[in-house]
Design a protein around this motif. Structure first.
Motif, PDB file in Angstrom:
ATOM      1  N   LYS A 293       0.831  -1.211   0.000  1.00  0.00           N
ATOM      2  CA  LYS A 293       0.000   0.000   0.000  1.00  0.00           C
ATOM      3  C   LYS A 293       0.862   1.256   0.000  1.00  0.00           C
ATOM      4  N   MET A 294       1.903   1.255   0.836  1.00  0.00           N
ATOM      5  CA  MET A 294       2.792   2.417   0.896  1.00  0.00           C
ATOM      6  C   MET A 294       3.536   2.612  -0.420  1.00  0.00           C
ATOM      7  N   ALA A 295       4.026   1.521  -1.002  1.00  0.00           N
ATOM      8  CA  ALA A 295       4.747   1.621  -2.270  1.00  0.00           C
ATOM      9  C   ALA A 295       3.850   2.196  -3.360  1.00  0.00           C
ATOM     10  N   HIS A 296       2.599   1.781  -3.387  1.00  0.00           N
ATOM     11  CA  HIS A 296       1.670   2.308  -4.381  1.00  0.00           C
ATOM     12  C   HIS A 296       1.379   3.786  -4.149  1.00  0.00           C
ATOM     13  N   GLU A 297       1.369   4.198  -2.900  1.00  0.00           N
ATOM     14  CA  GLU A 297       1.192   5.628  -2.601  1.00  0.00           C
ATOM     15  C   GLU A 297       2.347   6.455  -3.152  1.00  0.00           C
ATOM     16  N   TYR A 298       3.518   5.819  -3.256  1.00  0.00           N
ATOM     17  CA  TYR A 298       4.690   6.473  -3.828  1.00  0.00           C
ATOM     18  C   TYR A 298       4.819   6.198  -5.335  1.00  0.00           C
ATOM     19  N   LYS A 299       3.735   5.698  -5.937  1.00  0.00           N
ATOM     20  CA  LYS A 299       3.676   5.431  -7.383  1.00  0.00           C
ATOM     21  C   LYS A 299       4.750   4.437  -7.830  1.00  0.00           C
ATOM     22  N   MET A 300       4.997   3.440  -7.000  1.00  0.00           N
ATOM     23  CA  MET A 300       5.984   2.415  -7.324  1.00  0.00           C
ATOM     24  C   MET A 300       5.284   1.111  -7.696  1.00  0.00           C
ATOM     25  N   THR A 301       5.864   0.409  -8.662  1.00  0.00           N
ATOM     26  CA  THR A 301       5.398  -0.921  -9.032  1.00  0.00           C
ATOM     27  C   THR A 301       5.918  -1.929  -8.011  1.00  0.00           C
ATOM     28  N   VAL A 302       5.131  -2.966  -7.765  1.00  0.00           N
ATOM     29  CA  VAL A 302       5.517  -3.965  -6.766  1.00  0.00           C
ATOM     30  C   VAL A 302       5.562  -5.359  -7.401  1.00  0.00           C
ATOM     31  N   MET A 303       6.623  -6.092  -7.076  1.00  0.00           N
ATOM     32  CA  MET A 303       6.690  -7.519  -7.375  1.00  0.00           C
ATOM     33  C   MET A 303       6.646  -8.276  -6.056  1.00  0.00           C
ATOM     34  N   LEU A 304       5.780  -9.291  -5.983  1.00  0.00           N
ATOM     35  CA  LEU A 304       5.743 -10.179  -4.833  1.00  0.00           C
ATOM     36  C   LEU A 304       6.544 -11.423  -5.191  1.00  0.00           C
TER      37      LEU A 304
ATOM     38  N   TYR B  61       1.154 -22.315   0.204  1.00  0.00           N
ATOM     39  CA  TYR B  61       1.921 -21.075   0.415  1.00  0.00           C
ATOM     40  C   TYR B  61       1.804 -20.143  -0.793  1.00  0.00           C
ATOM     41  N   ILE B  62       2.021 -20.679  -1.979  1.00  0.00           N
ATOM     42  CA  ILE B  62       2.028 -19.854  -3.183  1.00  0.00           C
ATOM     43  C   ILE B  62       0.633 -19.356  -3.530  1.00  0.00           C
ATOM     44  N   LEU B  63      -0.372 -20.218  -3.447  1.00  0.00           N
ATOM     45  CA  LEU B  63      -1.731 -19.792  -3.808  1.00  0.00           C
ATOM     46  C   LEU B  63      -2.278 -18.765  -2.821  1.00  0.00           C
ATOM     47  N   GLU B  64      -1.888 -18.860  -1.556  1.00  0.00           N
ATOM     48  CA  GLU B  64      -2.319 -17.853  -0.582  1.00  0.00           C
ATOM     49  C   GLU B  64      -1.760 -16.482  -0.949  1.00  0.00           C
ATOM     50  N   PHE B  65      -0.483 -16.438  -1.364  1.00  0.00           N
ATOM     51  CA  PHE B  65       0.097 -15.140  -1.714  1.00  0.00           C
ATOM     52  C   PHE B  65      -0.307 -14.693  -3.120  1.00  0.00           C
ATOM     53  N   ALA B  66      -0.670 -15.627  -4.002  1.00  0.00           N
ATOM     54  CA  ALA B  66      -1.223 -15.245  -5.300  1.00  0.00           C
ATOM     55  C   ALA B  66      -2.573 -14.554  -5.108  1.00  0.00           C
ATOM     56  N   LYS B  67      -3.374 -15.092  -4.199  1.00  0.00           N
ATOM     57  CA  LYS B  67      -4.665 -14.473  -3.880  1.00  0.00           C
ATOM     58  C   LYS B  67      -4.458 -13.086  -3.283  1.00  0.00           C
ATOM     59  N   LEU B  68      -3.483 -12.987  -2.377  1.00  0.00           N
ATOM     60  CA  LEU B  68      -3.173 -11.689  -1.784  1.00  0.00           C
ATOM     61  C   LEU B  68      -2.722 -10.698  -2.859  1.00  0.00           C
ATOM     62  N   ALA B  69      -1.878 -11.164  -3.774  1.00  0.00           N
ATOM     63  CA  ALA B  69      -1.381 -10.286  -4.848  1.00  0.00           C
ATOM     64  C   ALA B  69      -2.533  -9.760  -5.697  1.00  0.00           C
ATOM     65  N   GLU B  70      -3.510 -10.602  -5.950  1.00  0.00           N
ATOM     66  CA  GLU B  70      -4.679 -10.170  -6.726  1.00  0.00           C
ATOM     67  C   GLU B  70      -5.507  -9.160  -5.937  1.00  0.00           C
ATOM     68  N   GLU B  71      -5.774  -9.464  -4.683  1.00  0.00           N
ATOM     69  CA  GLU B  71      -6.598  -8.577  -3.850  1.00  0.00           C
ATOM     70  C   GLU B  71      -5.944  -7.218  -3.649  1.00  0.00           C
ATOM     71  N   GLN B  72      -4.617  -7.207  -3.520  1.00  0.00           N
ATOM     72  CA  GLN B  72      -3.896  -5.960  -3.247  1.00  0.00           C
ATOM     73  C   GLN B  72      -3.392  -5.275  -4.514  1.00  0.00           C
ATOM     74  N   LYS B  73      -3.795  -5.804  -5.661  1.00  0.00           N
ATOM     75  CA  LYS B  73      -3.424  -5.217  -6.960  1.00  0.00           C
ATOM     76  C   LYS B  73      -1.899  -5.098  -7.130  1.00  0.00           C
ATOM     77  N   ILE B  74      -1.206  -6.141  -6.710  1.00  0.00           N
ATOM     78  CA  ILE B  74       0.246  -6.205  -6.916  1.00  0.00           C
ATOM     79  C   ILE B  74       0.505  -6.553  -8.371  1.00  0.00           C
ATOM     80  N   GLU B  75       1.355  -5.770  -9.015  1.00  0.00           N
ATOM     81  CA  GLU B  75       1.470  -5.831 -10.471  1.00  0.00           C
ATOM     82  C   GLU B  75       2.180  -7.071 -11.004  1.00  0.00           C
TER      83      GLU B  75
END
Length: 350
Positions: A110-121, A154-168
């Motif tokens: 959330k903070m990174a997006h506020e700074y207009k930064m792209t995020v990789m999980l 482990y991976i599917l839980e964080f894939a779901k999180l990435a989708e919900e949090q709009k991680i690019e």
């Protein structure tokens, strides 16, 4: 007299122009040519840093410092721990740092997006018994299947999180060469499941020595490589020498890129500020400080890789969110923070 002066002036201008033209072709001085650098940088979509997770919270000052150094993307790493004795994967443990767990990933994104930064999980594994993830192996099918079930959760839980949090960008594995080679069906079905959950860009972080053996690049958005290519056994190699060494690695990347028609992302890349920094960049055995070797290695990487239009940039290893790294006695580490290499990175990211 006026005519003679005019002719001399014209000759002088031609001589200076010619000197500038040939100087611009000198690869040693390429980093000093901002126009040329800027044009090449258009290909680098990701001017990134792998962020070392904060222990308790991510401070605004960390992101501000990254932005000041022209970083436009960060990688967040939710670590998990593999116990090879019982083939298990555990994560979100109480003893983990805040930034490695779900709560910290959500807040940091959330903070990174506020700074207009792209995020990789980018999930990472720690394996007990000081075991390299690429050599992960089990003696029986039952053990493999137990580990794979845990890893999938482990991976599917964080894939779901990435989708919900709009991680690019989601990188669903890091340096798991033996597993990919021995259990390709598992990885194909895992990718299929991830795509049902996550709609962003997808990649995998192959090690530098096995990226050409990964069979599923055609299913992903990027060919991901942890780019710790060995370049020189010299104590203090020049940029020119390093550039020459990059050619064989780039030729290999060219072949894989053409085969799958996918652009290449360096999911990790970096060098320690030590002698022999480019000899085996994945090792941490050299303990004589050499800031120039680190800076030269970064300079050569950017000079060499940005010549290719299929190179979309990547995430340097690494940037500390907290200040504890400053307490190191010899200050030899991968981070470019407070080192000459940071100016090199900033210039190429600018």
């Amino acid at each position: 007299m006026k005519k003679k002066l005019l002719v001399l002036l014209l000759l002088f201008i031609l001589i200076i122009s010619g000197y500038a033209f040939y100087s611009n072709k000198d690869t040693d001085d390429i980093a000093k040519i901002p126009i040329k650098t800027a044009v090449r940088n258009l290909a680098m979509e990701y001017k990134g840093m792998n962020l070392v997770a904060p222990i308790k919270e991510l401070k605004n000052s960390t992101l501000e410092s990254l932005k000041e150094n022209q970083v436009n993307a960060i990688s967040l790493i939710p670590y998990a721990f593999v116990n090879i004795d019982d083939a298990s994967v555990n994560y979100n443990n109480d003893r983990q740092w805040w930034g490695e767990k779900t709560e910290g990933i959500i807040a940091s994104n959330k903070m990174a997006h506020e700074y207009k930064m792209t995020v990789m999980l980018k999930p990472h594994l720690w394996v007990n018994h000081d075991f390299y993830t690429g050599n992960l192996d089990f003696a029986t099918v039952k053990e493999w299947e137990h580990w794979e079930a845990d890893y999938e959760k482990y991976i599917l839980e964080f894939a779901k999180l990435a989708e919900e949090q709009k991680i690019e960008l989601f990188c669903f594995g890091t340096e798991l060469g033996n597993s990919v080679a021995k259990r390709p069906e598992y990885w194909n079905q895992l990718i299929h499941k991830i795509k049902k959950i996550y709609t962003g860009k997808l990649t995998y972080a192959a090690n530098w020595d096995d990226f050409d053996k990964v069979p599923f690049w055609d299913q992903l958005d990027y060919i991901g490589i942890d780019g710790y290519f060995p370049l020189s056994n010299a104590e203090d190699p020049s940029v020119e020498d390093l550039n020459a060494s990059w050619k064989k690695h780039i030729d290999k990347m060219d072949l894989v890129q053409k085969k799958f028609n996918k652009k290449i992302l360096f999911t990790e890349f970096g060098y320690r500020n030590s002698n022999h920094a480019a000899e085996e960049p994945w090792t941490e055995t050299k303990n004589e400080i050499n800031n120039l070797a680190q800076a030269n290695a970064y300079e050569s990487l950017f000079q060499s890789m940005t010549q290719k239009d299929w190179f979309v940039g990547g995430f340097a290893w690494k940037w500390y969110a907290d200040d504890y790294h400053k307490k190191s006695k010899n200050n030899i580490d991968y981070t470019p923070q407070e080192k000459p290499a940071l100016e090199t990175i900033k210039r190429w990211y600018q």
